[in-house]
Design an enzyme around this catalytic site. Structure first.
Site, PDB file in Angstrom:
ATOM      1  CG  LEU A 180     -45.063  -5.968  78.517  1.00 60.30           C
ATOM      2  CD1 LEU A 180     -43.416  -5.963  78.685  1.00 60.30           C
ATOM      3  CD2 LEU A 180     -45.527  -5.033  79.608  1.00 60.30           C
TER       4      LEU A 180
ATOM      5  CE1 TYR B 208     -47.127 -18.237  67.003  1.00 56.41           C
ATOM      6  CE2 TYR B 208     -45.758 -18.698  68.985  1.00 56.41           C
ATOM      7  CZ  TYR B 208     -47.066 -18.198  68.253  1.00 56.41           C
ATOM      8  OH  TYR B 208     -48.084 -17.782  69.065  1.00 56.41           O
TER       9      TYR B 208
ATOM     10  NE  ARG C 249     -49.404  -8.144  68.757  1.00 54.15           N
ATOM     11  CZ  ARG C 249     -50.523  -8.241  69.503  1.00 54.15           C
ATOM     12  NH1 ARG C 249     -50.787  -7.353  70.265  1.00 54.15           N
ATOM     13  NH2 ARG C 249     -51.322  -9.371  69.214  1.00 54.15           N
ATOM     14  N   GLY C 250     -44.682  -4.739  73.177  1.00 53.81           N
ATOM     15  CA  GLY C 250     -43.602  -3.701  73.212  1.00 53.81           C
ATOM     16  C   GLY C 250     -43.986  -2.413  73.301  1.00 53.81           C
TER      17      GLY C 250
ATOM     18  CB  SER D  90     -42.300  -2.582  76.746  1.00 49.47           C
ATOM     19  OG  SER D  90     -41.516  -1.636  75.883  1.00 49.47           O
TER      20      SER D  90
END
Length: 336
Positions: free
Chosen positions: A211, A58, A213-214, A217
Site C-alpha cells: 500500500l 525496528y 506506506r499508506g 490505501s
C-alpha cells in the site's frame, strides 16, 4: 474470507497468502499503541495469518519484544502456527540514526543470538540481511546463515532488496527461500530483471509496501500532518507536487474499486496477489480495523477486465518521486 496458503520458494515453508509486517507497531510511522499492536497480531493469527515479519532494528529491538509478548499471550495453537521472518544487519545509534549495514559472519551470528532471546523462540523461520553490506561478499553472509540453519537456529534463508546478480550468487551458495522487496502498483521495479530471476531459481517474493506506506490505501489525504518521527515526512513520494500527483492516481484507482464494490486498499492488495502464486504480500496493518480491511482483499477476484482497468488507472512508472530518499536509495542493491 478464506485464508489460502502459498509456498516460500521451492525450499521454503508453506505460509498464509498474506503476511503481517509488524514494523509500524514499533517504529517509523509516528507513535504506536503497544496494546493495539499485540491485539492486531492476535487477530491476524486468529484469522489464519501465519507469517509475521520484523527486523531486529525496528525500534532497536522493540518490535521483536512486541512479537515475543504477542506470541506468549496467544493461544497455544495460534502461537505454534506462527512463522517469523527477521531482517538483521542495520546499524543504529541512540539518536535513531542509521550508520550502514554489517553482514560479517560473526555479526550475523551475534544478531541472531539477540533476536532469538528477544522473540523468545528457539529458531527463526526465515532470516535475511536487510540490505547488502557492500564490504562483505553476499556468499559470506549467506554462508553464515547456512551455518545457523545447520545448527537448527534458522529454518530458511531469505534475501532483501538485492538485485539479480546478487540473487544468483546467493542461490549458488545455499538454498534461498524468498526475496523480500517492495512491490506495489506504484513500485514495480522488480518486474524487468528481478522477478524473472527469482522465478527461474524457484525463489518466491514477499512483497512489502503493497500500500506504499499508506499512500495508496485510500485513507491518506493531502492535508495530513505527519509527526517528525514518521518516515513519510521525508519520503519523496509524500512531498509537495509528488504527493498530489500520487493522490490523483489513488482517486483514479478509487473509481475502479468502487465499480468492483471494494475499498482502494483491498483492490491494491488484490492486484499484488494476482501477480502470481509465488508472491506473498505483507500487509502493514497497525490496528485491527486496518487488518480486517486488508484481509478482505483475499475475497477479491480480479478478472482480465479488472486488471486492465487497474493498469489504466495506475500505469507502471506512474508514481512521482523515488520510494526512498537519495541516501537510502544508495543502499539498495536492487536499484543498481
Amino acid at each position: 474470507m478464506t485464508m489460502r496458503t502459498r509456498s516460500l520458494g521451492t525450499t521454503g515453508p508453506q505460509v498464509s497468502a498474506l503476511g503481517l509486517g509488524c514494523m509500524g507497531m514499533s517504529a517509523l510511522y509516528g507513535e504506536a499503541d503497544r496494546a493495539e499492536g499485540i491485539a492486531t497480531i492476535h487477530a491476524a493469527l486468529e484469522a489464519g495469518v501465519t507469517l509475521l515479519d520484523t527486523g531486529d532494528f525496528y525500534g532497536m529491538g522493540h518490535n521483536e519484544l512486541l512479537i515475543g509478548e504477542a506470541l506468549r499471550t496467544a493461544p497455544a495453537a495460534r502461537r505454534e502456527q506462527a512463522q517469523i521472518s527477521v531482517k538483521f544487519g542495520a546499524l543504529r545509534d541512540p539518536d535513531g540514526g542509521w550508520s550502514g549495514y554489517d553482514g560479517r559472519p560473526g555479526a550475523v551470528k551475534n544478531f541472531a543470538a539477540y533476536s532469538l532471546q528477544r522473540l523468545g523462540v528457539d529458531h527463526i523461520d526465515v532470516y535475511r540481511i536487510a540490505r547488502l553490506d557492500p564490504d562483505v561478499p553476499i556468499e559470506e553472509t549467506v554462508g553464515a546463515i547456512a551455518e545457523l540453519v545447520e545448527k537448527g537456529y534458522v529454518r530458511h534463508i531469505g534475501l532483501s532488496e538485492v538485485g539479480a546478480e546478487t540473487i544468483r550468487r546467493a542461490a549458488a551458495t545455499a538454498p534461498i527461500a524468498d526475496l523480500q522487496i517492495e512491490y506495489a502498483l506504484i513500485s514495480r521495479g522488480i518486474e524487468e530483471s528481478i522477478l524473472p530471476v527469482t522465478r527461474e531459481l524457484g525463489i518466491s517474493i514477499t512483497a512489502y509496501g503493497v500500500l506504499s506506506r499508506g499512500l495508496i490505501s485510500g485513507h491518506f489525504t493531502a492535508d495530513r500532518k505527519l509527526a517528525a518521527n514518521d518516515f513519510r515526512a521525508y519520503s519523496p513520494r509524500f512531498q509537495g507536487d509528488n504527493l498530489q500527483h500520487n493522490l490523483d492516481l489513488v482517486e483514479a484507482l478509487r473509481k475502479v474499486a468502487e465499480q468492483k464494490g471494494v475499498s482502494v486498499a483491498q483492490i491494491a492488495i488484490a492486484w499484488v496477489l494476482a501477480q502470481g502464486e509465488d508472491i506473498v504480500p505483507l500487509i502493514g496493518a497497525r490496528t485491527r480495523e486496518r487488518l480486517a480491511e486488508s484481509l478482505g482483499a483475499l475475497d477479491v477476484v480480479l478478472d482480465a477486465a479488472d486488471l486492465a482497468a487497474i493498469e489504466g488507472a495506475v500505469p507502471a512508472d506512474a508514481a512521482a518521486g523515488d520510494r526512498y530518499s537519495a541516501a537510502a536509495m544508495a543502499h539498495l542493491d536492487s536499484e543498481r
